[in-house]
Design an enzyme around this catalytic site. Structure first.
Site, PDB file in Angstrom:
ATOM      1  N   HIS A  39       1.068  -0.962   0.577  1.00 24.11           N
ATOM      2  CA  HIS A  39      -0.147   0.150  -0.017  1.00 24.11           C
ATOM      3  C   HIS A  39       1.150   1.469  -0.253  1.00 24.11           C
ATOM      4  CE1 HIS A  39      -3.688   2.736   0.617  1.00 24.11           C
ATOM      5  NE2 HIS A  39      -3.029   3.089   1.497  1.00 24.11           N
ATOM      6  N   SER A  40       1.031   2.394  -0.999  1.00 27.15           N
ATOM      7  CA  SER A  40       1.332   3.927  -1.155  1.00 27.15           C
ATOM      8  C   SER A  40       2.591   2.916  -0.985  1.00 27.15           C
ATOM      9  CB  SER A  40       0.886   4.246   0.077  1.00 27.15           C
ATOM     10  OG  SER A  40       1.602   5.820  -0.130  1.00 27.15           O
ATOM     11  N   MET A  41       4.104   3.612  -0.617  1.00 22.48           N
ATOM     12  CA  MET A  41       5.211   3.656  -0.777  1.00 22.48           C
ATOM     13  C   MET A  41       5.447   1.987  -0.533  1.00 22.48           C
ATOM     14  SD  MET A  41       8.367   3.766   2.054  1.00 22.48           S
ATOM     15  CE  MET A  41       7.796   2.818   2.898  1.00 22.48           C
TER      16      MET A  41
END
Length: 254
Positions: free
Chosen positions: A94-96
């Site tokens: 998730h995300s990074m």
């Protein structure tokens, strides 16, 4: 409270037992996040899926270690750790963590390891997308960085009102933002693994077009799932997200 971990190293946390023939879902947290964020994933998916969450240096029980502020260096370290895991793997980031999962998968292919059965890439735009105005969040002062975190939402942001907790969290957040903001994907990177993209309909960090651009990075299939909510749609939409993950893995037959 998160259950005690077991596993092969400080890097990899396994919270629940899995069936002997279960696929292992390796989960990569967001900037500032920790392995414990995926404890609910592990509880919900066990025992048919074995969840292993990655714990980055510089947080929780690894607080005394310096953060790794280069995403490529972090991906290389995690790649080496995952060589100890047997059987088929799938990745969820998730995300990074999505960019990191992609980079670890790339390293597996480069060294001839089995490619992940699926890359679940959540809350992150494709690496070849560029915005006209780029932010340097890692360069903000503490007040600006805190405001940024709270604006994106997510669980437990109210804990950041505690100065002691804030002092522990901010260095990891800043280091992670420096890593992701300086990351550049090698041009033309295309992996063998299929990709499942998960995105929030109101996520300020990923537009529909930026999410769809992940399909340029796989030689296999790419499916995009849009959920109501902002950057941390995973929290309010956890049931739907988990259904997507488990249903996708079931259809793969791994």
């Amino acid at each position: 409270m998160t259950a005690p971990h077991s596993g092969t190293s400080l890097w990899l946390r396994r919270y629940h037992a899995a069936d002997a023939d279960a696929v292992t879902l390796v989960c990569f947290p967001h900037a500032g996040g920790s392995a414990g964020y995926f404890h609910p994933f592990s509880a919900a998916l066990a025992p048919s899926v074995g969840v292993v969450a990655v714990q980055y240096p510089g947080r929780q029980d690894r607080y005394a270690e310096p953060c790794v502020e280069d995403l490529g260096e972090l991906a290389e370290a995690i790649h080496r750790q995952l060589l100890t895991l047997p059987g088929p793997l799938a990745f969820f980031g998730h995300s990074m963590g999505a960019s990191l999962a992609f980079e670890v998968a790339r390293r597996r292919e480069l060294c001839g390891e089995r490619a992940p059965s699926m890359l679940f890439l959540s809350g992150r735009r494709a690496p070849d997308t560029r915005r006209a105005v780029t932010e340097a969040v890692h360069a903000l002062d503490d007040a600006g960085l805190l405001a940024r975190i709270k604006r994106l939402g997510g669980t437990h942001t109210q804990l950041l009102d505690d100065p002691e907790i804030l002092g522990l969290v901010l260095p990891a957040v800043r280091g992670d933002y420096r890593a992701i903001e300086n990351y550049r994907c090698p041009p033309g990177t295309v992996l063998r693994s299929p990709i499942t993209v998960l995105t929030g309909s109101e996520d300020p960090l990923t537009t529909a077009e930026e999410a769809d651009a992940w399909r340029l990075h796989t030689a296999s299939t790419c499916t995009v799932h849009t959920f109501p909510g902002g950057h941390f749609f995973l929290d309010p939409e956890s049931r739907a997200v988990l259904a997507t993950v488990s249903g996708t893995l079931d259809r793969l037959g791994v």
